[in-house]
Design a protein around this motif. Sequence first.
Motif, mmCIF file in Angstrom:
data_model
loop_
_atom_site.group_PDB
_atom_site.id
_atom_site.type_symbol
_atom_site.label_atom_id
_atom_site.label_comp_id
_atom_site.label_asym_id
_atom_site.label_seq_id
_atom_site.Cartn_x
_atom_site.Cartn_y
_atom_site.Cartn_z
ATOM 1 N N ASP A 174 -0.457 -19.528 -26.542
ATOM 2 C CA ASP A 174 -0.084 -19.598 -25.137
ATOM 3 C C ASP A 174 -0.808 -18.553 -24.297
ATOM 4 O OD1 ASP A 174 1.650 -21.632 -25.830
ATOM 5 O OD2 ASP A 174 3.407 -20.322 -25.912
ATOM 6 N N ILE A 175 -1.422 -17.582 -24.911
ATOM 7 C CA ILE A 175 -2.094 -16.499 -24.205
ATOM 8 C C ILE A 175 -3.456 -16.982 -23.714
ATOM 9 C CG2 ILE A 175 -3.079 -14.193 -24.425
ATOM 10 C CD1 ILE A 175 -0.873 -13.609 -26.491
ATOM 11 N N THR A 176 -3.747 -16.728 -22.449
ATOM 12 C CA THR A 176 -5.020 -17.118 -21.849
ATOM 13 C C THR A 176 -5.999 -15.959 -21.938
ATOM 14 O OG1 THR A 176 -3.836 -18.545 -20.308
ATOM 15 C CG2 THR A 176 -6.101 -17.980 -19.752
ATOM 16 N N LEU A 177 -7.226 -16.264 -22.313
ATOM 17 C CA LEU A 177 -8.266 -15.246 -22.415
ATOM 18 C C LEU A 177 -8.839 -14.943 -21.037
ATOM 19 C CD1 LEU A 177 -10.210 -16.504 -25.549
ATOM 20 C CD2 LEU A 177 -8.453 -14.755 -25.453
ATOM 21 N N THR A 178 -9.256 -13.718 -20.847
ATOM 22 C CA THR A 178 -9.908 -13.328 -19.600
ATOM 23 C C THR A 178 -11.321 -13.916 -19.571
ATOM 24 O OG1 THR A 178 -10.910 -11.316 -20.489
ATOM 25 C CG2 THR A 178 -8.649 -11.125 -19.611
ATOM 26 N N PRO A 179 -11.934 -13.986 -18.399
ATOM 27 C CA PRO A 179 -13.325 -14.472 -18.348
ATOM 28 C C PRO A 179 -14.265 -13.633 -19.216
ATOM 29 C CG PRO A 179 -12.368 -14.476 -16.159
ATOM 30 C CD PRO A 179 -11.371 -13.797 -17.066
ATOM 31 N N GLN A 180 -14.056 -12.331 -19.291
ATOM 32 C CA GLN A 180 -14.900 -11.477 -20.131
ATOM 33 C C GLN A 180 -14.715 -11.818 -21.608
ATOM 34 O OE1 GLN A 180 -12.732 -10.281 -17.814
ATOM 35 N NE2 GLN A 180 -14.021 -9.320 -16.274
ATOM 36 N N GLU A 181 -13.471 -12.062 -22.015
ATOM 37 C CA GLU A 181 -13.207 -12.425 -23.407
ATOM 38 C C GLU A 181 -13.809 -13.791 -23.725
ATOM 39 O OE1 GLU A 181 -8.974 -10.007 -23.955
ATOM 40 O OE2 GLU A 181 -8.964 -12.064 -23.217
ATOM 41 N N GLN A 182 -13.691 -14.734 -22.795
ATOM 42 C CA GLN A 182 -14.278 -16.059 -22.992
ATOM 43 C C GLN A 182 -15.800 -15.964 -23.107
ATOM 44 O OE1 GLN A 182 -12.814 -18.347 -19.682
ATOM 45 N NE2 GLN A 182 -10.756 -18.535 -20.545
ATOM 46 N N ALA A 183 -16.411 -15.110 -22.295
ATOM 47 C CA ALA A 183 -17.868 -14.920 -22.354
ATOM 48 C C ALA A 183 -18.280 -14.333 -23.696
ATOM 49 C CB ALA A 183 -18.329 -14.028 -21.208
ATOM 50 N N LEU A 227 -20.868 -15.039 -29.088
ATOM 51 C CA LEU A 227 -20.829 -15.105 -30.552
ATOM 52 C C LEU A 227 -21.232 -16.495 -31.036
ATOM 53 C CD1 LEU A 227 -17.626 -13.060 -31.482
ATOM 54 C CD2 LEU A 227 -19.991 -12.507 -32.071
ATOM 55 N N LYS A 228 -20.742 -17.513 -30.371
ATOM 56 C CA LYS A 228 -21.111 -18.873 -30.760
ATOM 57 C C LYS A 228 -22.602 -19.110 -30.573
ATOM 58 C CE LYS A 228 -16.578 -20.925 -30.035
ATOM 59 N NZ LYS A 228 -15.768 -21.863 -29.239
ATOM 60 N N SER A 229 -23.179 -18.547 -29.513
ATOM 61 C CA SER A 229 -24.623 -18.724 -29.290
ATOM 62 C C SER A 229 -25.443 -17.990 -30.342
ATOM 63 C CB SER A 229 -25.016 -18.257 -27.883
ATOM 64 O OG SER A 229 -25.029 -16.850 -27.795
#
Length: 76
Positions: A6-15, A20-22
């Motif tokens: 339920d916790i939403t990630l911040t834009p910095q965390e999403q980036a 890492l995926k890239s």
Amino acid sequence: MSSSHDITLTPQEQALIMRLKSFRVPEMAHILEEQLKDPNADLNTFMERMTAMIDAEWQARADKRFNRLMKEAHLR
């Protein structure tokens, strides 16, 4: 009772997850995302958290290699 999902990630965390995926370490990205969503993750040391990420990536790659070799072996 809310779950860690339920916790939403911040834009910095999403980036960071996307970076890492890239770098082609998707399992590390997945574990980091789980850690960021887990309010109790701070109870673990930096080394424990990094070890979990690295071990997960290593295991995913080992499993992928094993499955590829099994497929190429053409076992009955």
